[in-house]
Design a protein around this motif. Sequence first.
Motif, PDB file in Angstrom:
ATOM      1  N   ALA A 115      57.417  31.836  31.611  1.00  0.00           N
ATOM      2  CA  ALA A 115      57.007  33.229  31.818  1.00  0.00           C
ATOM      3  C   ALA A 115      55.521  33.325  32.149  1.00  0.00           C
ATOM      4  N   ARG A 116      54.692  32.582  31.411  1.00  0.00           N
ATOM      5  CA  ARG A 116      53.239  32.600  31.686  1.00  0.00           C
ATOM      6  C   ARG A 116      52.927  32.044  33.064  1.00  0.00           C
ATOM      7  N   SER A 117      53.790  31.171  33.544  1.00  0.00           N
ATOM      8  CA  SER A 117      53.566  30.545  34.847  1.00  0.00           C
ATOM      9  C   SER A 117      54.093  31.378  36.008  1.00  0.00           C
ATOM     10  N   GLY A 118      54.923  32.365  35.709  1.00  0.00           N
ATOM     11  CA  GLY A 118      55.484  33.204  36.758  1.00  0.00           C
ATOM     12  C   GLY A 118      56.763  32.670  37.363  1.00  0.00           C
ATOM     13  N   SER A 176      56.999  30.183  44.362  1.00  0.00           N
ATOM     14  CA  SER A 176      55.696  29.998  44.996  1.00  0.00           C
ATOM     15  C   SER A 176      55.338  28.514  44.963  1.00  0.00           C
ATOM     16  N   SER A 177      54.512  28.114  45.904  1.00  0.00           N
ATOM     17  CA  SER A 177      54.189  26.694  46.050  1.00  0.00           C
ATOM     18  C   SER A 177      53.301  26.158  44.928  1.00  0.00           C
ATOM     19  N   ASP A 178      52.615  27.025  44.203  1.00  0.00           N
ATOM     20  CA  ASP A 178      51.724  26.542  43.138  1.00  0.00           C
ATOM     21  C   ASP A 178      52.340  26.648  41.744  1.00  0.00           C
ATOM     22  N   LEU A 232      52.797  25.551  35.797  1.00  0.00           N
ATOM     23  CA  LEU A 232      53.622  25.100  34.673  1.00  0.00           C
ATOM     24  C   LEU A 232      52.896  24.030  33.863  1.00  0.00           C
ATOM     25  N   TYR A 233      52.299  23.067  34.559  1.00  0.00           N
ATOM     26  CA  TYR A 233      51.537  22.031  33.846  1.00  0.00           C
ATOM     27  C   TYR A 233      50.357  22.651  33.097  1.00  0.00           C
ATOM     28  N   ALA A 234      49.677  23.591  33.721  1.00  0.00           N
ATOM     29  CA  ALA A 234      48.531  24.236  33.068  1.00  0.00           C
ATOM     30  C   ALA A 234      48.953  25.035  31.842  1.00  0.00           C
ATOM     31  N   SER A 235      50.200  25.512  31.835  1.00  0.00           N
ATOM     32  CA  SER A 235      50.697  26.294  30.702  1.00  0.00           C
ATOM     33  C   SER A 235      51.272  25.439  29.585  1.00  0.00           C
ATOM     34  N   GLY A 236      51.410  24.133  29.818  1.00  0.00           N
ATOM     35  CA  GLY A 236      51.851  23.249  28.745  1.00  0.00           C
ATOM     36  C   GLY A 236      53.120  22.466  28.994  1.00  0.00           C
ATOM     37  N   ALA A 237      53.684  22.525  30.198  1.00  0.00           N
ATOM     38  CA  ALA A 237      54.888  21.737  30.477  1.00  0.00           C
ATOM     39  C   ALA A 237      54.560  20.255  30.426  1.00  0.00           C
ATOM     40  N   TRP A 238      55.478  19.468  29.886  1.00  0.00           N
ATOM     41  CA  TRP A 238      55.299  18.014  29.851  1.00  0.00           C
ATOM     42  C   TRP A 238      55.575  17.401  31.204  1.00  0.00           C
TER      43      TRP A 238
END
Length: 105
Positions: free
Chosen positions: A53-56, A75-77, A82-88
Motif C-alpha cells: 500500500a505504501r508503495s502504491g 508503474s515502472s518504479d 517496494l524495496y524502499a518500503s521494506g520488501a525483502w
Amino acid sequence: MLDVASSPPVTRLLGGFAVLATLVLPIAATALPASQTLAVIVSPGQDAAGIVARSGGTILRQGGWSNVLLVRAESSDLVARLYASGAWLVIDARSATACAPSSQT
C-alpha cells in the motif's frame, strides 16, 4: 597449491568478491521482474499489505505463504518503491513457485 592464509589481503579480498559475485549474480538476475505481475516477499511477521500500500501497488492475492503477495505493477518504479518500503525480494510472479495457490481439500 595456493596458501590463502599467506596471500596478500588484496588477493583474499578479490577472491571473496569473485565468490560473492558467483553466488549473487544468478539470484539477482532472477529478481528482475519481466512482467506486470510481481511476487513481493517480506520478512515473516511484517505487514506485507502495508508495504504494498505504501508503495502504491495493487494486491491481486496472497501467495502460497503468508509473507508473499502477488501484486500488479502499474508503474515502472514500483519495484524500487517496494524495496524502499521494506520488501525483502520482488520477483516476476511467473517464476515464483511459492506464489501458486495452495490446493483446497
